[in-house]
Design an enzyme around this catalytic site. Sequence first.
Site, PDB file in Angstrom:
ATOM      1  N   ARG A  54       0.968  -1.388   0.125  1.00 54.54           N
ATOM      2  CA  ARG A  54      -0.086   0.163  -0.054  1.00 54.54           C
ATOM      3  C   ARG A  54       0.917   1.208  -0.129  1.00 54.54           C
ATOM      4  NH1 ARG A  54      -2.440  -4.071   1.054  1.00 54.54           N
ATOM      5  NH2 ARG A  54      -4.652  -4.361   0.451  1.00 54.54           N
ATOM      6  N   ASP A 163     -15.858   7.212  12.569  1.00 53.19           N
ATOM      7  CA  ASP A 163     -14.547   6.360  12.368  1.00 53.19           C
ATOM      8  C   ASP A 163     -13.492   7.197  11.807  1.00 53.19           C
ATOM      9  OD1 ASP A 163     -14.566   2.784  11.226  1.00 53.19           O
ATOM     10  OD2 ASP A 163     -12.959   4.542  10.346  1.00 53.19           O
TER      11      ASP A 163
HETATM   12  C1  LIG Z   1     -12.867  -4.130  12.206  1.00 54.55           C
HETATM   13  S1  LIG Z   1     -13.510  -2.419  12.051  1.00 54.55           S
HETATM   14  C2  LIG Z   1     -15.036  -2.690  13.187  1.00 54.55           C
HETATM   15  C3  LIG Z   1     -16.292  -2.202  12.891  1.00 54.55           C
HETATM   16  C4  LIG Z   1     -17.572  -2.487  13.934  1.00 54.55           C
HETATM   17  N1  LIG Z   1     -17.408  -1.571  15.219  1.00 54.55           N
HETATM   18  C5  LIG Z   1     -17.583  -3.939  14.040  1.00 54.55           C
HETATM   19  O1  LIG Z   1     -17.309  -4.331  15.202  1.00 54.55           O
HETATM   20  O2  LIG Z   1     -18.103  -4.653  13.241  1.00 54.55           O
HETATM   21  C6  LIG Z   1     -12.340  -1.333  12.775  1.00 54.55           C
HETATM   22  C7  LIG Z   1     -12.604   0.120  12.331  1.00 54.55           C
HETATM   23  O3  LIG Z   1     -11.653   0.761  13.088  1.00 54.55           O
HETATM   24  C8  LIG Z   1     -11.444   1.887  12.445  1.00 54.55           C
HETATM   25  N2  LIG Z   1     -10.285   2.848  13.040  1.00 54.55           N
HETATM   26  C9  LIG Z   1      -8.968   2.340  13.325  1.00 54.55           C
HETATM   27  N3  LIG Z   1      -8.182   3.223  13.934  1.00 54.55           N
HETATM   28  C10 LIG Z   1      -9.219   4.310  14.495  1.00 54.55           C
HETATM   29  C11 LIG Z   1      -8.984   5.353  15.384  1.00 54.55           C
HETATM   30  N4  LIG Z   1      -7.799   5.509  15.716  1.00 54.55           N
HETATM   31  N5  LIG Z   1      -9.954   6.086  15.565  1.00 54.55           N
HETATM   32  C12 LIG Z   1     -11.353   5.723  15.118  1.00 54.55           C
HETATM   33  N6  LIG Z   1     -11.446   4.677  14.290  1.00 54.55           N
HETATM   34  C13 LIG Z   1     -10.339   3.862  13.833  1.00 54.55           C
HETATM   35  C14 LIG Z   1     -11.040   1.655  11.037  1.00 54.55           C
HETATM   36  O4  LIG Z   1     -11.076   2.431  10.132  1.00 54.55           O
HETATM   37  C15 LIG Z   1     -11.980   0.397  10.878  1.00 54.55           C
HETATM   38  O5  LIG Z   1     -13.317   0.969  10.154  1.00 54.55           O
END
Ligand SMILES: C[S@@+](CC[C@H](N)C(=O)[O-])C[C@H]1O[C@@H](n2cnc3c(N)ncnc32)[C@H](O)[C@@H]1O
Length: 299
Positions: A54, A163
Amino acid sequence: MSKKEQLMVNDKYVLKNEADITISDDDFDKFREYFYRKTGIMFDQSKRYFVDRRLIERIKATGHNGFKSYFIFLRFESSGKELQNLINILTVNETYFFREEYQFKCMVNRMLPEIISRKRSGDIIRIWSVPAATGEEPYSIAIYLLEYWKDIDKWDVEIIASDIDTNVLENAKKGIYAERSVQNLPRSIIQKYFKFIGNGYYQICDELRNSVEFTRVNIIDTKETKRYRGFDIVFCRNLLIYFDDLSRKIAVENLFDSMNPGGFICLGHSESMSRISPIFKIRKFPEAIVYQKPLEDDK
Ligand SMILES: C[S@@+](CC[C@H](N)C(=O)[O-])C[C@H]1O[C@@H](n2cnc3c(N)ncnc32)[C@H](O)[C@@H]1O
């Protein structure tokens, strides 16, 4: 550019510098340290291939000839646009409707009755889905409230979904989902809240799309989370697994400050608050173990 400065790759001439871009061990270490400070996400060696691919993609897209000049550009670009581009391609956004449904059951059966017992009529119930990824989680919360919470007509509920990834938020607002995302939902719910738009895709109904507010938030940035206050329930699921101990602690303390006393927080099934911080109380309900910000009287 002469043919001498070009290189044959897969029978095609490409710019020499594009074909030559590599990420050294030292570059990888510098980059992951920087990305960690900005997002809380820690990449270990097992993610090396994923990150390198990436990074090279972004180095090419921005017209740089190697990691070094790209990394200077990344750090000194005041708009933060390139950092956001990287965040959008390096985060893992896996999610689906009714994931860990037992927590939604717990919300309507246990958490909400306790919360409303402390509210006065006219008060608002605030729920935060962070991280929300492509929106399946906040829309599941809205569906659950409409379908299974008997007091829904008596209370105003605000659902905020946040997010760090701006691409997923744009998709969440559109509310278009493939079959795989909705496969856990009963057919009756799909029929009621979605319209089939062809090619195996479903769009969530306007009423639900308008019921959730989507915002970009970096959960480890205390200046950003300061704007979010007064939540009664927080869903912070499947994010802390990407963090190290320090960023987990910062995230959890930011969430604590954003919640009302007595408010509840749900983590993902492989995440445990007890290893992060003692500031929340453990509440063991028949449906789920959740965490609670102590009430003033508990102190
Ligand atoms: C695996 S998804 C989880 C989505 C949902 N909560 C679930 O459990 O199905 C993780 C998400 O965390 C977000 N993320 C990563 N680092 C973050 C941060 N520092 N602050 C907010 N969101 C973040 C990513 O962009 C991603 O969309």
